[in-house]
Design an enzyme around this catalytic site. Structure first.
Site, mmCIF file in Angstrom:
data_model
loop_
_atom_site.group_PDB
_atom_site.id
_atom_site.type_symbol
_atom_site.label_atom_id
_atom_site.label_comp_id
_atom_site.label_asym_id
_atom_site.label_seq_id
_atom_site.Cartn_x
_atom_site.Cartn_y
_atom_site.Cartn_z
ATOM 1 C CE LYS A 95 -1.477 -4.157 3.266
ATOM 2 N NZ LYS A 95 -1.833 -5.445 2.652
ATOM 3 C CE1 TYR B 174 -3.624 -2.340 5.912
ATOM 4 C CE2 TYR B 174 -3.181 0.011 5.724
ATOM 5 C CZ TYR B 174 -3.461 -1.200 5.137
ATOM 6 O OH TYR B 174 -3.568 -1.279 3.780
ATOM 7 C CB SER C 1 -0.848 -0.027 1.269
ATOM 8 O OG SER C 1 -1.371 1.243 1.541
HETATM 9 N N1 UFG Z 1 -12.264 11.123 3.820
HETATM 10 C C1 UFG Z 1 -13.246 11.998 4.223
HETATM 11 N N2 UFG Z 1 -14.372 11.469 4.768
HETATM 12 C C2 UFG Z 1 -14.569 10.130 4.927
HETATM 13 C C3 UFG Z 1 -13.549 9.251 4.526
HETATM 14 C C4 UFG Z 1 -12.392 9.777 3.973
HETATM 15 O O1 UFG Z 1 -13.101 13.199 4.094
HETATM 16 O O2 UFG Z 1 -15.625 9.715 5.447
HETATM 17 C C5 UFG Z 1 -11.061 11.670 3.162
HETATM 18 C C6 UFG Z 1 -9.758 11.362 3.875
HETATM 19 O O3 UFG Z 1 -9.494 12.326 4.852
HETATM 20 C C7 UFG Z 1 -8.769 11.367 2.704
HETATM 21 C C8 UFG Z 1 -9.599 10.835 1.539
HETATM 22 O O4 UFG Z 1 -10.949 11.056 1.891
HETATM 23 O O5 UFG Z 1 -8.390 12.676 2.405
HETATM 24 C C9 UFG Z 1 -9.401 9.352 1.279
HETATM 25 O O6 UFG Z 1 -9.620 8.632 2.472
HETATM 26 P P1 UFG Z 1 -9.776 7.044 2.490
HETATM 27 O O7 UFG Z 1 -10.054 6.632 3.896
HETATM 28 O O8 UFG Z 1 -10.742 6.595 1.451
HETATM 29 O O9 UFG Z 1 -8.342 6.544 2.024
HETATM 30 P P2 UFG Z 1 -6.917 6.822 2.694
HETATM 31 O O10 UFG Z 1 -6.104 7.534 1.662
HETATM 32 O O11 UFG Z 1 -6.985 7.403 4.032
HETATM 33 O O12 UFG Z 1 -6.455 5.338 2.967
HETATM 34 C C10 UFG Z 1 -6.404 4.412 1.930
HETATM 35 C C11 UFG Z 1 -6.649 3.015 2.460
HETATM 36 C C12 UFG Z 1 -5.564 2.589 3.393
HETATM 37 C C13 UFG Z 1 -4.257 2.802 2.768
HETATM 38 C C14 UFG Z 1 -4.111 4.225 2.318
HETATM 39 C C15 UFG Z 1 -2.817 4.500 1.631
HETATM 40 O O13 UFG Z 1 -7.855 2.974 3.157
HETATM 41 O O14 UFG Z 1 -5.741 1.226 3.641
HETATM 42 O O15 UFG Z 1 -5.149 4.522 1.392
HETATM 43 O O16 UFG Z 1 -2.637 3.565 0.666
HETATM 44 F F1 UFG Z 1 -3.298 2.524 3.658
#
Ligand code: UFG
Length: 350
Positions: A161, A157, A133
């Site tokens: 990885k 987590y 990831s």
């Molecule tokens: N976000 C919101 N509201 C929500 C959910 C997310 O504003 O309800 C925002 C987050 O702050 C971020 C973006 O949307 O800016 C993406 O968030 P995600 O949770 O969809 O994804 P992340 O980039 O945080 O995390 C994902 C995977 C992880 C992985 C990571 C990096 O969930 O498992 O990418 O690869 F580790």
């Protein structure tokens, strides 16, 4: 697809193959003419996804409901089948849960990988592709991120990885096992059939399933975590990649390890992303176009551990794997919406 034609790889074991990404990978492998075995404990997935994979492809998946830590049962799978390559996705993946339950995350993700690798050695399986990831880059100093960037996980987590990447490097150095580490950015969307897609249990942690549920009227509004990041509109920027493009990267990775024979490096690392970042608000606007109505949102505090901006430089995968993410954000959200409207409760049937 020449993997089968060359007679090098016929049967692929996909751990975690009933999950969101795994089920899309199974479709690509079956379409490429490979035989697919799946080991999955169904802790965060559904066997129905594999029924749907069979429906899409018209082919059969051999499924074993086994916890990968159960060495005796995993061994019987390796005794029963000649496995040529493994795609290892099985693992716990919630950042929040991993902070609350670190031991469970280390125990589950690390020890299941060790069991799997022991089987690879014992049964002379020479090829493994690991689902890593972009989280291993932590908070990158600049974007886009190349594979050479410093690695630093920011939660248990992410550390699992990173640890598994390191274990795999050691194994590749010490044995004939060839390893490909694929660092996924943010997979979203669904198969165009609308038959398989992301079906989270309970409240979604990730942005896309949350937006989908708000668009369906199942939740009131999207909470945007932070509006004061130094980005285009203050909201977080990520590299969203269509899950089908991501899945295709796995067949390309298999082609690369078998095609290169002994000339190939023993451990290769690739970013799988589009190379473009989109903000949370851009994603919501794109989703509004797809579903045809407004999506209510509210900007709230930042989520702890989030980074402002993270997107890939995918040049290495473009060049070495001859792989490129092809689908645009508009197609990703359209497919996500199609899946959600066809399966408002995911794989659950009342
Ligand atoms: N976000 C919101 N509201 C929500 C959910 C997310 O504003 O309800 C925002 C987050 O702050 C971020 C973006 O949307 O800016 C993406 O968030 P995600 O949770 O969809 O994804 P992340 O980039 O945080 O995390 C994902 C995977 C992880 C992985 C990571 C990096 O969930 O498992 O990418 O690869 F580790």
């Amino acid at each position: 697809m020449r993997i089968l034609g060359r007679g090098r790889i016929k049967t692929v074991l996909v751990t975690g193959g009933a999950g969101y990404i795994g089920s899309h990978i199974c479709v690509e492998l079956l379409d490429a003419g490979l035989e697919v075995l799946v080991i999955d404990n169904l802790s965060n997935s559904s066997q129905e996804a594999l029924n749907r994979v069979e429906k899409i492809t018209g082919k059969t998946v051999l499924f074993y409901q086994i916890n990968l830590q159960d060495k005796a049962r995993v061994k019987t799978v390796f005794e029963t089948h000649t496995i040529d390559a493994v795609i290892h996705l099985a693992g716990l993946k919630s950042v929040g849960d991993s902070c609350r339950l670190p031991l469970e995350y280390y125990q589950n993700n690390i020890s299941s990988t060790l069991v799997l690798l022991e089987m690879l050695e014992q049964f002379s399986v020479r090829n493994i592709v690991f689902s890593s990831s972009a989280t291993v880059y932590g908070d990158p100093a600049t974007v886009p991120v190349t594979e050479q960037f410093p690695l630093r996980a920011t939660n248990p987590y992410g550390r699992t990885k990173l640890m598994i990447e390191e274990i795999l490097r050691d194994v590749a150095n010490a044995s004939h096992i060839k390893v490909v580490l694929l660092r996924y950015f943010n997979p979203i969307g669904a198969h165009e059939s609308g038959l398989i897609g992301e079906a989270p249990n309970g409240t979604p942690n990730n942005l896309l399933p949350y937006i989908s549920q708000v668009a369906m009227g199942q939740r009131d509004k999207v909470l945007i975590f932070g509006g004061d990041y130094p980005t285009i509109d203050g909201t977080g920027v990520r590299d969203y990649i269509h899950v089908v493009d991501l899945a295709k990267g796995h067949t390309k990775a298999l082609q690369e390890i078998v095609g290169n024979g002994s000339k190939g490096e023993s451990c290769q690392v690739y970013n799988l992303g589009t190379g473009h970042g989109h903000s949370v608000i851009e994603v919501i606007k794109a989703f509004e176009q797809a579903c045809g109505h407004k999506i209510i949102y509210e900007i709230v505090d930042r989520r702890s551990g989030d980074v402002a901006e993270c997107y890939a430089n995918p040049a290495l995968a473009n060049e070495k794997l001859n792989w490129r993410a092809e689908k645009e954000l508009s197609e990703m959200v359209m497919d996500a919406w199609h899946w959600q409207t066809q399966n408002p409760k995911g794989y659950k049937i009342d």
